[in-house]
Write an enzyme that holds these catalytic residues in place. Structure first.
Site, PDB file in Angstrom:
ATOM      1  N   GLU A  72     -13.554   4.943 -32.490  1.00 12.53           N
ATOM      2  CA  GLU A  72     -12.736   5.907 -31.300  1.00 12.53           C
ATOM      3  C   GLU A  72     -11.484   6.122 -31.642  1.00 12.53           C
ATOM      4  O   GLU A  72     -10.407   5.847 -30.910  1.00 12.53           O
ATOM      5  CB  GLU A  72     -12.865   4.976 -30.107  1.00 12.53           C
ATOM      6  CG  GLU A  72     -14.444   4.728 -29.675  1.00 12.53           C
ATOM      7  CD  GLU A  72     -14.076   3.404 -28.629  1.00 12.53           C
ATOM      8  OE1 GLU A  72     -13.084   3.105 -28.155  1.00 12.53           O
ATOM      9  OE2 GLU A  72     -15.268   3.103 -28.175  1.00 12.53           O
ATOM     10  N   PRO A  73     -11.086   6.885 -32.696  1.00 10.32           N
ATOM     11  CA  PRO A  73      -9.757   6.980 -32.948  1.00 10.32           C
ATOM     12  C   PRO A  73      -9.056   8.082 -32.049  1.00 10.32           C
ATOM     13  O   PRO A  73      -9.686   9.114 -31.636  1.00 10.32           O
ATOM     14  CB  PRO A  73      -9.652   7.706 -34.335  1.00 10.32           C
ATOM     15  CG  PRO A  73     -10.923   8.266 -34.644  1.00 10.32           C
ATOM     16  CD  PRO A  73     -11.872   7.727 -33.435  1.00 10.32           C
TER      17      PRO A  73
ATOM     18  N   TYR B 240       7.595   2.278 -23.997  1.00  4.47           N
ATOM     19  CA  TYR B 240       7.280   1.368 -24.952  1.00  4.47           C
ATOM     20  C   TYR B 240       8.726   0.985 -26.066  1.00  4.47           C
ATOM     21  O   TYR B 240       8.572   0.374 -27.176  1.00  4.47           O
ATOM     22  CB  TYR B 240       6.048   1.676 -25.950  1.00  4.47           C
ATOM     23  CG  TYR B 240       4.851   2.156 -25.351  1.00  4.47           C
ATOM     24  CD1 TYR B 240       4.080   1.265 -24.437  1.00  4.47           C
ATOM     25  CD2 TYR B 240       4.445   3.588 -25.440  1.00  4.47           C
ATOM     26  CE1 TYR B 240       2.917   1.827 -23.582  1.00  4.47           C
ATOM     27  CE2 TYR B 240       3.415   3.954 -24.610  1.00  4.47           C
ATOM     28  CZ  TYR B 240       2.611   3.140 -23.801  1.00  4.47           C
ATOM     29  OH  TYR B 240       1.485   3.728 -23.281  1.00  4.47           O
TER      30      TYR B 240
ATOM     31  N   CYS C  81      16.862  12.172 -14.068  1.00  2.00           N
ATOM     32  CA  CYS C  81      17.766  11.185 -13.348  1.00  2.00           C
ATOM     33  C   CYS C  81      17.493   9.602 -13.227  1.00  2.00           C
ATOM     34  O   CYS C  81      17.149   8.982 -12.527  1.00  2.00           O
ATOM     35  CB  CYS C  81      18.273  11.480 -11.882  1.00  2.00           C
ATOM     36  SG  CYS C  81      18.987  13.310 -11.584  1.00  2.00           S
ATOM     37  N   GLU C  82      17.359   9.254 -14.628  1.00  2.00           N
ATOM     38  CA  GLU C  82      17.100   7.741 -14.789  1.00  2.00           C
ATOM     39  C   GLU C  82      17.835   7.616 -16.319  1.00  2.00           C
ATOM     40  O   GLU C  82      17.881   8.332 -17.122  1.00  2.00           O
ATOM     41  CB  GLU C  82      15.792   7.646 -15.247  1.00  2.00           C
ATOM     42  CG  GLU C  82      14.708   8.179 -14.227  1.00  2.00           C
ATOM     43  CD  GLU C  82      14.131   6.815 -13.656  1.00  2.00           C
ATOM     44  OE1 GLU C  82      14.190   5.724 -13.932  1.00  2.00           O
ATOM     45  OE2 GLU C  82      13.278   7.020 -12.809  1.00  2.00           O
TER      46      GLU C  82
ATOM     47  N   TYR D  99      -0.764  10.995 -26.937  1.00  2.00           N
ATOM     48  CA  TYR D  99      -0.110  10.132 -25.828  1.00  2.00           C
ATOM     49  C   TYR D  99       1.377  10.799 -25.435  1.00  2.00           C
ATOM     50  O   TYR D  99       2.348  10.140 -24.884  1.00  2.00           O
ATOM     51  CB  TYR D  99       0.155   8.718 -26.105  1.00  2.00           C
ATOM     52  CG  TYR D  99      -1.355   8.151 -26.559  1.00  2.00           C
ATOM     53  CD1 TYR D  99      -2.210   8.090 -25.536  1.00  2.00           C
ATOM     54  CD2 TYR D  99      -1.390   7.707 -27.899  1.00  2.00           C
ATOM     55  CE1 TYR D  99      -3.510   7.571 -25.914  1.00  2.00           C
ATOM     56  CE2 TYR D  99      -2.636   7.010 -28.042  1.00  2.00           C
ATOM     57  CZ  TYR D  99      -3.741   7.175 -27.230  1.00  2.00           C
ATOM     58  OH  TYR D  99      -5.044   6.646 -27.666  1.00  2.00           O
TER      59      TYR D  99
HETATM   60  N1  LLP Z   1     -10.727   3.407 -27.603  1.00  2.00           N
HETATM   61  C1  LLP Z   1     -10.197   2.791 -26.539  1.00  2.00           C
HETATM   62  C2  LLP Z   1     -11.269   1.886 -25.812  1.00  2.00           C
HETATM   63  C3  LLP Z   1      -8.993   2.708 -25.994  1.00  2.00           C
HETATM   64  O1  LLP Z   1      -8.495   2.058 -24.867  1.00  2.00           O
HETATM   65  C4  LLP Z   1      -7.904   3.397 -26.981  1.00  2.00           C
HETATM   66  C5  LLP Z   1      -6.630   3.559 -26.535  1.00  2.00           C
HETATM   67  C6  LLP Z   1      -8.567   4.073 -27.894  1.00  2.00           C
HETATM   68  C7  LLP Z   1     -10.019   3.934 -28.538  1.00  2.00           C
HETATM   69  C8  LLP Z   1      -7.716   4.896 -28.927  1.00  2.00           C
HETATM   70  O2  LLP Z   1      -6.785   4.276 -29.807  1.00  2.00           O
HETATM   71  P1  LLP Z   1      -5.867   5.036 -30.726  1.00  2.00           P
HETATM   72  O3  LLP Z   1      -6.785   5.403 -31.877  1.00  2.00           O
HETATM   73  O4  LLP Z   1      -5.295   6.162 -30.073  1.00  2.00           O
HETATM   74  O5  LLP Z   1      -4.752   3.852 -31.052  1.00  2.00           O
HETATM   75  N2  LLP Z   1      -0.356   5.188 -24.185  1.00  2.00           N
HETATM   76  C9  LLP Z   1      -0.037   4.386 -25.717  1.00  2.00           C
HETATM   77  C10 LLP Z   1      -1.409   4.210 -26.491  1.00  2.00           C
HETATM   78  C11 LLP Z   1      -2.468   3.440 -25.240  1.00  2.00           C
HETATM   79  C12 LLP Z   1      -3.719   3.455 -25.946  1.00  2.00           C
HETATM   80  C13 LLP Z   1      -4.778   2.965 -25.069  1.00  2.00           C
HETATM   81  N3  LLP Z   1      -6.018   2.899 -25.585  1.00  2.00           N
HETATM   82  C14 LLP Z   1       1.179   4.801 -26.640  1.00  2.00           C
HETATM   83  O6  LLP Z   1       1.491   6.109 -26.370  1.00  2.00           O
HETATM   84  O7  LLP Z   1       1.316   4.368 -27.348  1.00  2.00           O
END
Ligand code: LLP
Length: 415
Positions: free
Chosen positions: A273-274, A316, A343-344, A371
């Site tokens: 699930e990338p 983050y 304004c932060e 994201y």
């Molecule tokens: N599967 C599930 C169940 C997830 O919760 C996520 C991400 C992914 C797959 C995909 O993960 P990835 O391959 O993108 O790492 N907003 C944060 C990242 C939050 C990720 C949430 N879940 C940021 O900007 O770093």
């Protein structure tokens, strides 16, 4: 995909200067070729395990991006009814949709069952009852998988770490057998798989390998109990380089680690699930320098993008490389914070950057495909920035800039 030709920043063969002149700023720009390469990197590297890649829609949910990934053969990992509708509208195959998330409501479950998705990743015991109830009401069999929390430290930012006991995600490792045997007794559920996702932006493979090994152990134990699975979903989480000293993990090394299990169990399909690793480095956020401000002890480069366009640094403390769109060899570099109009004090897109720029120049904020637009907000009543997709020499708008009328369309003046 991002390179300088004759002192000017290009994405593929398109000049960023032309883009900002055509569409204005702030502007998200994505490379279609990059998305394709990143997607094919998964299917090629893990080919021995014949994986299904279910792109995590939350990373960037633009319909054109989803349509393009569907065209490449991608499945989708969704976490809401809204994401489900987006994928279906974009032409995604329902049979390749996985529904994750700790709280899917009854309406969302019904929508997904009616569409005929691949499976639900169940995250708690009460969720078994909820899915059973809805499936029974509409008289269909719901395919289910369990997201197991392997209690592995992903060693990433705590806000994007999900595989530890104290995170809200998944079923506790020790409750696995109980969850599966309970689900097995339900009249309208069929068990199809197992899943884990331990966190995001992982640059070290060790925790991913450890989590995979723990899941493989469970698959063997389940088989001994007569529970045969069709797929193992190892989640997303592979990180990307946000700065020069960072490196993507070695995909081939990961593939080598998990291949023996899949070779020994050819009936089980591998799913990933990338999100970030498909789209993160495919995009930039282009912004205009409006002012250079010199305070007594600090310089500020004031740009027209802000935390509502790119929340990650504020949320983050994450780093995004920032580079000028045109090289200004004659200007003296200054050290400055790159800040937006919101304004932060937290509206800072880059701290202490060394840049040679003047008012009127443009900057590219890198690694802004994932994201970023999907986490954008209207804070300070700002209009969401447009998105464009670049394919070799052509570019087209895939989301136009909000208008003020759209911003207020659901509000009723209270008289
Ligand atoms: N599967 C599930 C169940 C997830 O919760 C996520 C991400 C992914 C797959 C995909 O993960 P990835 O391959 O993108 O790492 N907003 C944060 C990242 C939050 C990720 C949430 N879940 C940021 O900007 O770093």
């Amino acid at each position: 995909m991002l390179h300088y030709i004759k002192q000017q920043l290009f994405i593929e063969k398109v000049s960023c200067l032309d883009l900002v002149k055509t569409y204005g700023t702030p502007l998200y720009a994505y490379s279609r070729n990059y998305i394709q390469d990143a997607f094919l990197n998964y299917t090629h590297t893990f080919s021995v395990s014949n994986p299904l890649i279910c792109y995590a829609v939350k990373a960037n949910s633009n319909l054109s991006i989803l349509r393009y990934l569907a065209h490449l053969g991608s499945g989708f990992d969704i976490v809401s009814g809204g994401e489900l509708q987006r994928v279906l509208l974009a032409g995604g195959d329902a049979k390749k949709i996985i529904f994750s998330g700790v709280n899917k409501n009854e309406q969302e479950i019904k929508l997904a069952l009616t569409a005929g998705i691949l499976c639900f990743n169940i995250e708690s015991l009460p969720e078994i009852d909820r899915i059973q109830k809805v499936a029974k009401e509409i008289n269909v069999i719901a395919p289910v998988s369990f997201r197991i929390n392997p209690d592995v430290d992903a060693k990433t930012h705590p806000y994007i770490s999900t595989g530890l006991q104290n995170n809200k995600f998944g079923i506790s490792y020790q409750d696995t057998l109980h969850a599966y045997t309970y689900a097995q007794k339900q009249s309208h559920l069929t068990i199809v798989g197992i899943d884990c996702h331990i966190g995001s932006q992982l640059l070290d493979l060790t925790p991913l390998k450890e989590a995979a090994d723990k899941i493989f152990e469970l698959v063997v134990q389940l088989k001994q109990k007569g529970i045969i699975l069709k797929h193992i979903d190892l989640g997303g989480g592979i990180g990307i380089p946000y700065q020069e000293n960072e490196k993507s993990p070695d995909y081939a090394d990961y593939a080598k680690h998990i291949a023996p299990f899949f070779k020994a169990n050819p009936e089980i399909q591998l799913i990933f699930e990338p999100g970030r690793s498909i789209i993160g480095n495919a995009g930039v956020l282009l912004t205009k320098v409006d002012f250079i401000k010199h305070n007594q002890n600090k310089n500020f480069i004031i740009v027209d993008a802000a935390i509502n366009d790119l929340l990650r640094p504020a949320l983050y403390d994450s780093y995004h490389d920032i580079i000028p769109v045109t090289l200004n060899k004659d200007l003296h570099p200054i050290q400055a914070d790159v800040v937006g109009p919101v304004c932060e004090s937290g509206d800072c897109l880059g701290k202490n950057r060394i840049l040679s720029v003047q008012a009127g120049d443009y900057l590219a904020i890198k690694s802004a495909g994932a994201y970023t637009a999907s986490m954008a907000s209207h804070y300070n009543s700002r209009l969401i920035a447009p998105e464009i997709l670049i394919d070799e020499k052509t570019h087209k708008i895939i989301r136009s800039r909000d208008t003020f009328e759209q911003l207020i369309q659901n509000e009723t003046p209270f008289l």
